[in-house]
Design an enzyme around this catalytic site. Sequence first.
Site, PDB file in Angstrom:
ATOM      1  N   HIS A 136      -8.128 -53.998  10.361  1.00  0.00           N
ATOM      2  CA  HIS A 136      -7.698 -55.142  11.151  1.00  0.00           C
ATOM      3  C   HIS A 136      -7.086 -54.672  12.465  1.00  0.00           C
ATOM      4  O   HIS A 136      -6.360 -53.683  12.518  1.00  0.00           O
ATOM      5  CB  HIS A 136      -6.679 -55.976  10.375  1.00  0.00           C
ATOM      6  CG  HIS A 136      -6.614 -57.397  10.838  1.00  0.00           C
ATOM      7  ND1 HIS A 136      -6.026 -57.771  12.030  1.00  0.00           N
ATOM      8  CD2 HIS A 136      -7.090 -58.547  10.285  1.00  0.00           C
ATOM      9  CE1 HIS A 136      -6.132 -59.086  12.180  1.00  0.00           C
ATOM     10  NE2 HIS A 136      -6.771 -59.577  11.137  1.00  0.00           N
ATOM     11  N   HIS A 137      -7.398 -55.417  13.539  1.00  0.00           N
ATOM     12  CA  HIS A 137      -6.885 -55.042  14.856  1.00  0.00           C
ATOM     13  C   HIS A 137      -5.365 -55.189  14.938  1.00  0.00           C
ATOM     14  O   HIS A 137      -4.712 -54.606  15.819  1.00  0.00           O
ATOM     15  CB  HIS A 137      -7.551 -55.882  15.941  1.00  0.00           C
ATOM     16  CG  HIS A 137      -7.708 -55.179  17.247  1.00  0.00           C
ATOM     17  ND1 HIS A 137      -6.796 -54.250  17.711  1.00  0.00           N
ATOM     18  CD2 HIS A 137      -8.667 -55.261  18.211  1.00  0.00           C
ATOM     19  CE1 HIS A 137      -7.195 -53.795  18.895  1.00  0.00           C
ATOM     20  NE2 HIS A 137      -8.319 -54.387  19.219  1.00  0.00           N
ATOM     21  N   ALA A 138      -4.763 -55.960  14.027  1.00  0.00           N
ATOM     22  CA  ALA A 138      -3.305 -56.052  13.996  1.00  0.00           C
ATOM     23  C   ALA A 138      -2.669 -54.727  13.589  1.00  0.00           C
ATOM     24  O   ALA A 138      -1.502 -54.473  13.874  1.00  0.00           O
ATOM     25  CB  ALA A 138      -2.867 -57.145  13.017  1.00  0.00           C
TER      26      ALA A 138
END
Length: 501
Positions: A136-138
């Site tokens: 996830h880019h988070a």
Amino acid sequence: MKPLAAIDALWLYLETADTPMHVGALHLLDAPAGGGDLFDAVRRHLGARLGTSPVFSRRLRPLPLALANPLWIDGRVDMSYHLKRVRLPAPGTLRELETTVARLHARRLDRRRPLWQFYLIEGLADGGYALYSKLHHAAIDGAAGVVLAQALLDAEPLAVATDELAGGGAPAAEPAPGTMKLLAAALAHNGRAGLDLLQQAPALARAAVGALKGAGGGVVAAWARHFGLAPETVFNRAIDGRRSVATASLPLVPLREIAAAREATVNDVVLTIVGGALRGYLLARDALPAKPLLAAMPVSLRASGDRQMNTQATMAQASLATDIADPLERLRVIHHAAAVAKAMSHGLQPAFGLSLPSLGLPWLIGAAATLWGGGLAERLPRLANVVVSNVPGPPMPLYIAGARLRTWWPLSIVEHGLGLNVTVMRYVDSLDFGLVAAQRLVPDAAPLAQALRTAFDELAAVALPPQKRKRAPAKPRGAKRTAAAPARAPRRARGRPHDAD
């Protein structure tokens, strides 16, 4: 417990069923010497490396009523979820591989678990394997992903430990914190962020004024010529959750020689090739606008040696000069536009890493994302047509469980109004392109991959002497594009791949 920074949390709030916010990579693998079950070897390899980064074991803990950004807490790693086996339908060509990965890339990650998954893909026509990963880019940006991969992978085909958790494994998950402890941590974080914002506001204002003064009227006028609002294209409409994926690999040496000969950067050359590819693709469909396309280009703010697993990047506009047919003239214009963008953004970097308060932010951005996907993306003026990202990767071949990675095709994110993403990874002696498109807007991304190869050949033909020209490969190293047809002929996958959801 660690609260998410504002830019990391943004990827969570923008995520919907139609717009998953993870990044990934696709690798072709050589089978390791000695045979055996590669899936089992990869499982043991991953198990032994879980302790190399908190990314593998931390999970999200949302606040009650989503009052502010969630926090990272320790989570349990269930390898049956995080590593899966996939078998391609026959004949197992690159086309079936890309179709399968497009379907996998469209699935959201489970937020109740650590935000990553790996898929070992079998059944390739050449007898090899592929590995698809997503995070996830988070939790990570492109530069941090390379750092993480280098910790996870080996520079030599080392033997795999027999103990699944040899070398430390993932730390044991701690008991989940209670509601009051979560609220206290969030309030403390927001208090510090608000104070930091107040203290930095005068310096940020001075930096903005200084950037405009330092740029000068000539640079501002040049910026107005190259940038501004982007034209309307087929890539800039609302999307759904389906994806199309294609890959291409270009030799790195001639690209560097072109850049050196024209006093440009490799990134300028990449943008020139992407601009030529989009020009050819849209011309063939009688859909090329008169105004040049603009790219949103992530710019890393990560300092040398920084190994934090978070997002440290901002977005800049980049001209693709799609209105120019001559590749050399396109390169000249793109190089000049890149210098203008750099001059305009100089001095604003302190604003990009600033910590921001997040109270109420989940509600506000979530509502904005719903409105954006509900039609605003097609009605409002746009600043970019596509996303183009260039990530430096490892210069040497890497291995997982003794299997060599032959390619490193990065796969990224598309959004409402930005239905095409072209991400490039420099790996060993090539530039590996991963194209992700919204299938609703680009039903088949393979013609775009072929357009990249054509644009490279056209640029090399006029920028390099004959003895240094090298044509773009019609297929990646060691892969079969189709069973019998040439590389340009598309072929649909027969049946569905066999894998677990």
